[in-house]
Design a protein around this motif. Sequence first.
Motif, short mmCIF file in Angstrom:
data_model
loop_
_atom_site.label_atom_id
_atom_site.label_comp_id
_atom_site.label_asym_id
_atom_site.label_seq_id
_atom_site.Cartn_x
_atom_site.Cartn_y
_atom_site.Cartn_z
N LEU A 56 0.82 -1.20 0.00
CA LEU A 56 0.00 0.00 0.00
C LEU A 56 0.86 1.26 0.00
CD1 LEU A 56 -2.64 -1.19 2.63
CD2 LEU A 56 -3.06 -0.85 0.18
N LYS A 57 1.95 1.25 0.77
CA LYS A 57 2.82 2.43 0.90
C LYS A 57 3.73 2.62 -0.30
CE LYS A 57 5.03 3.33 4.70
NZ LYS A 57 5.87 3.17 5.91
N TYR A 58 4.51 1.60 -0.61
CA TYR A 58 5.63 1.78 -1.54
C TYR A 58 5.26 1.49 -2.99
CZ TYR A 58 8.06 1.70 2.93
OH TYR A 58 8.45 1.95 4.22
N LEU A 59 4.27 0.65 -3.20
CA LEU A 59 3.88 0.33 -4.57
C LEU A 59 2.73 1.21 -5.04
CD1 LEU A 59 4.84 -1.69 -6.72
CD2 LEU A 59 3.04 -3.25 -5.94
N LEU A 60 1.79 1.48 -4.13
CA LEU A 60 0.60 2.23 -4.50
C LEU A 60 0.63 3.69 -4.05
CD1 LEU A 60 -2.06 -0.53 -3.81
CD2 LEU A 60 -0.96 0.06 -5.97
N GLY A 61 1.57 4.04 -3.17
CA GLY A 61 1.73 5.43 -2.79
C GLY A 61 0.76 5.96 -1.77
N TYR A 62 0.07 5.07 -1.04
CA TYR A 62 -0.84 5.53 0.01
C TYR A 62 -0.09 5.79 1.31
CZ TYR A 62 -4.51 3.58 -3.03
OH TYR A 62 -5.35 3.30 -4.08
N GLN A 63 -0.64 6.62 2.14
CA GLN A 63 -0.24 6.69 3.54
C GLN A 63 -0.96 5.57 4.28
OE1 GLN A 63 2.02 9.07 4.77
NE2 GLN A 63 2.25 9.48 2.57
N VAL A 64 -0.34 5.04 5.32
CA VAL A 64 -0.98 3.99 6.11
C VAL A 64 -0.95 4.38 7.58
CG1 VAL A 64 -0.88 1.57 6.84
CG2 VAL A 64 -0.34 2.17 4.47
N ARG A 65 -2.10 4.28 8.22
CA ARG A 65 -2.19 4.41 9.67
C ARG A 65 -2.67 3.07 10.20
NH1 ARG A 65 -1.86 7.40 13.97
NH2 ARG A 65 -3.34 7.19 15.69
N GLN A 66 -1.78 2.36 10.85
CA GLN A 66 -2.07 0.99 11.28
C GLN A 66 -2.03 0.89 12.80
OE1 GLN A 66 0.57 -1.95 9.64
NE2 GLN A 66 -0.46 -3.68 10.62
N VAL A 67 -2.98 0.17 13.34
CA VAL A 67 -3.03 -0.12 14.77
C VAL A 67 -2.94 -1.63 14.95
CG1 VAL A 67 -4.41 0.00 16.89
CG2 VAL A 67 -4.45 1.91 15.25
N MET A 68 -2.06 -2.08 15.84
CA MET A 68 -1.97 -3.50 16.20
C MET A 68 -1.92 -3.60 17.71
SD MET A 68 0.80 -6.44 15.18
CE MET A 68 2.04 -5.75 16.28
N ASN A 69 -2.88 -4.28 18.29
CA ASN A 69 -3.01 -4.33 19.76
C ASN A 69 -2.21 -5.46 20.37
OD1 ASN A 69 -4.82 -6.37 18.69
ND2 ASN A 69 -5.58 -6.55 20.78
N PHE A 70 -2.00 -5.38 21.66
CA PHE A 70 -1.53 -6.50 22.47
C PHE A 70 -2.65 -6.87 23.43
CE2 PHE A 70 2.71 -4.60 21.49
CZ PHE A 70 3.25 -5.71 20.84
N THR A 71 -3.15 -8.09 23.34
CA THR A 71 -4.16 -8.56 24.28
C THR A 71 -3.46 -8.98 25.57
OG1 THR A 71 -5.66 -9.29 22.52
CG2 THR A 71 -5.97 -10.29 24.69
#
Length: 470
Positions: free
Chosen positions: A53-68
């Motif tokens: 998404l970032k490097y090939l398509l040029g989008y910005q990414v806002r990603q959240v990954m939790n710790f349970t």
Amino acid sequence: MRLYNTLTRSEEDFAPGSGNTVRMYTCGLTTYARGHIGNFRTFICVDVLRRTLKYLLGYQVRQVMNFTDVDDRTIIGAQKAGMDLRAYTEKYIAEFRDDARALGLEPVEETPRATDEANIRAMADLVRALEKNGHTYVSEGSIYFKISSLPAYGKLAHLDHDGMKPGARVDSDHYAKEDARDFVLWKATKPDEPTWDVIDPPGRPGWHLECSAIALRLLGEPPIDIHAGGIDLIFPHHENEIAQSEGATGKPFSRFWVHVEYLIVDEQKMSKSLGNTYTIPDVVARGYRPSAVRYLLLSAHYRKQLNFTWASLGQAEEALRRLTDFLVRLRTITRDGAHDEIAARVEDARKAFAGAMQDDLNTAAALGVVMTLVRALNSAIDGGELGAGDVPGIRKAFDQFDQVLGVLALRQAEDEQPPVPVEEIGRLIEDRHAARRRRDFAAADRIRDDLAARGVLLEDSSGSTRWKRK
């Protein structure tokens, strides 16, 4: 980009819902044990989705990954260890971060714990919204989600509504597949368990609640763009996330749902009883490198099961060696000139690589494009058909491939930190050259063999010696 959406069971054109930023949520590790290679298949595939998404398509990414860090298993583990819950889970969070770095995962924008105060309060707010909308009831001090109150319940897992059991409750955080029952949102306080009084009655969150609350708090108004995780989470976890989020907001929760298939080991499901839930330290102890694990876990399409064997990991190591040896070989090109045929072949490979990645993240096909190009360019070098003027374009293409795949930079970082200090390797190479000059070949062989035993291989060519990790 075409991306498979579990919600619709079809590939769809993907673009952010608004603007140029992709808002993505990933279910992270439950911190009662160190993450294993099955967990990391999901995290690596999602990492490559992020990179695409970032490097090939040029989008910005806002990603959240939790710790349970609060559920049945973490609480039981902390109690057995005689530790505070947060201190107990911190060990596994630290180990996850170490393993993620070793596997070349890009840091994501947010990695919250479920028990962060802001998240606990967001969960309480979500429960209150569900109560207001008529989706809950209280029984024996616990708050449950009433699945009969949401006619769309079951749409992600495609559940048979006739098989649902509205009014039958389930308290456990983990229960049988297809056993659709009213699930617990907020668990009643029990002796020696952590408890919060942010909601009445006091208690602690059920497993499903955290992801809905965290995603909505950190990613903003629904629908978010992508929710990702392992295929084992479709039901009950992701189905219940949808119920909570949409029951509270009245809006769709996520536009796309992306799920990564199981990793099996020697044709068997991973389990502690079989002793095949390998961690990254287990792999390293066998003499393999994390970069080979990353390569192997990308060698099959993310929606197909992948069978891990030690032989297949060895094949991944050999493929990576061919890649890195080719890039080293480029340094030896001294013949003048550039060739249109070489530039055209490289450009065709770039387009084919991009096409594969935009075709539902087909990493297997993309790696095939890269290895086919390596074979073709090695043949061109052998035939004297590749000049120094071709090299910058080739290197640029491989840099672009690796921005997405993340294997070559990882291998380079490993090489820069060999098992023997670089200064010592250099000194031993000079000692070996000196021994050969005085024709003491036995001493030279001992130096070479000693380094090999310690994980460093020496390669002689044209009067010089280079080293590489074993």
